[in-house]
Design an enzyme around this catalytic site. Structure first.
Site, PDB file in Angstrom:
ATOM      1  N   ASP A  30      -2.649  -0.593   6.257  1.00  0.00           N
ATOM      2  CA  ASP A  30      -3.428  -1.054   5.277  1.00  0.00           C
ATOM      3  C   ASP A  30      -2.808  -2.180   4.354  1.00  0.00           C
ATOM      4  O   ASP A  30      -3.612  -2.807   3.737  1.00  0.00           O
ATOM      5  CB  ASP A  30      -3.627   0.234   4.286  1.00  0.00           C
ATOM      6  CG  ASP A  30      -4.614   1.220   4.924  1.00  0.00           C
ATOM      7  OD1 ASP A  30      -5.045   1.017   6.079  1.00  0.00           O
ATOM      8  OD2 ASP A  30      -4.667   2.191   4.403  1.00  0.00           O
TER       9      ASP A  30
ATOM     10  N   MET B  40       5.679   9.806  -4.000  1.00  0.00           N
ATOM     11  CA  MET B  40       5.358   8.647  -3.209  1.00  0.00           C
ATOM     12  C   MET B  40       5.693   9.077  -1.645  1.00  0.00           C
ATOM     13  O   MET B  40       7.032   9.252  -1.564  1.00  0.00           O
ATOM     14  CB  MET B  40       5.572   7.325  -3.464  1.00  0.00           C
ATOM     15  CG  MET B  40       5.411   6.251  -2.521  1.00  0.00           C
ATOM     16  SD  MET B  40       5.697   4.556  -3.250  1.00  0.00           S
ATOM     17  CE  MET B  40       7.298   4.518  -3.026  1.00  0.00           C
TER      18      MET B  40
ATOM     19  N   ASP C 110       0.870  -1.066   0.110  1.00  0.00           N
ATOM     20  CA  ASP C 110      -0.106   0.091  -0.013  1.00  0.00           C
ATOM     21  C   ASP C 110       0.933   1.186  -0.146  1.00  0.00           C
ATOM     22  O   ASP C 110       1.782   1.333   0.809  1.00  0.00           O
ATOM     23  CB  ASP C 110      -0.795  -0.016   1.395  1.00  0.00           C
ATOM     24  CG  ASP C 110      -1.800   1.130   1.086  1.00  0.00           C
ATOM     25  OD1 ASP C 110      -2.993   1.094   0.645  1.00  0.00           O
ATOM     26  OD2 ASP C 110      -1.515   2.181   1.790  1.00  0.00           O
TER      27      ASP C 110
ATOM     28  N   HIS D 159      -5.356   3.990   6.385  1.00  0.00           N
ATOM     29  CA  HIS D 159      -4.668   5.052   5.691  1.00  0.00           C
ATOM     30  C   HIS D 159      -3.250   5.385   6.109  1.00  0.00           C
ATOM     31  O   HIS D 159      -2.410   6.017   5.617  1.00  0.00           O
ATOM     32  CB  HIS D 159      -5.385   6.484   5.287  1.00  0.00           C
ATOM     33  CG  HIS D 159      -6.746   6.018   4.769  1.00  0.00           C
ATOM     34  ND1 HIS D 159      -6.756   5.722   3.325  1.00  0.00           N
ATOM     35  CD2 HIS D 159      -8.071   6.316   4.898  1.00  0.00           C
ATOM     36  CE1 HIS D 159      -7.949   5.615   2.888  1.00  0.00           C
ATOM     37  NE2 HIS D 159      -8.749   6.084   3.868  1.00  0.00           N
TER      38      HIS D 159
END
Length: 201
Positions: free
Chosen positions: A179, A28, A15, A174
């Site tokens: 996750d 990212m 994730d 999140h």
């Protein structure tokens, strides 16, 4: 000529959290990974998703960001600019971890859905080291897996319509590692699921 037997697959749930919609212009900012399980032929063996994990928070690579995207993760971009891991070092460490946990098997990234996370993960692996332990296509989308097994349209492959026994018992926070672990549990449930003849469980 006899075909060589396929190597086992080691499924790794990944994730990612990002500060925008695409890699390159945007960054990212964190990613987590958890070993879900191993498939050897027709046999799938689930792992404890919390047992073998990887997590990094990354220094952003540019100035552009989307406030709404940042709000999803709750990460402080200014803090990441000061304290986030260097992307090249983080991807080197991740490659080494993937190769260690998948020794003797072919690593496969899996996600729900995989498309967004794979786009960022693969871009970062190539941009910062030019090497992906998953190859260029070693990803599996859990939405597609469910749609195929349940025999429903892809747009109907949502958690709210899945049989309750498939849903993970862990929360979706999140936080990328939380996750990834949650998704690994879903992956295991999907791989071991034998739906009825109607395809709806």
């Amino acid at each position: 000529m006899t075909a060589r037997p396929a190597r086992p697959s080691l499924y790794i749930s990944v994730d990612i959290e990002a500060d925008g919609p695409i890699p390159g212009p945007y960054s990212m900012i964190s990613f987590g990974a958890a070993v879900a399980g191993r498939q050897d032929g027709a046999v799938y063996t689930a792992a404890d998703p919390a047992e073998r994990t990887f997590y990094r928070e990354l220094r952003p690579i540019g100035d552009r960001y989307v406030d709404a995207a940042l709000a999803v993760s709750g990460l402080d971009r200014d803090r990441l600019l000061r304290e986030g891991a260097d992307p090249a070092e983080a991807m080197d460490a991740f490659r080494a971890w993937v190769r260690e946990v998948s020794a003797g098997a072919q690593p496969v990234m899996c996600g729900y859905p995989a498309s967004f996370d794979w786009t960022f993960l693969y871009w970062y692996l190539i941009a910062f080291g030019d090497d992906s332990p998953f190859g260029h296509s070693g990803c599996l989308d859990m939405k597609t897996l469910y749609a195929t097994k349940a025999r429903v349209p892809l747009r109907a492959a949502v958690k709210g319509r899945m049989p309750r026994e498939l849903l993970p018992g862990r929360p979706h926070t999140h936080h990328a590692l939380d996750d990834a672990v949650e998704q690994a549990e879903l992956m295991n449930n999907l791989m071991l699921w034998q739906p009825g003849e109607t395809g709806t469980g």
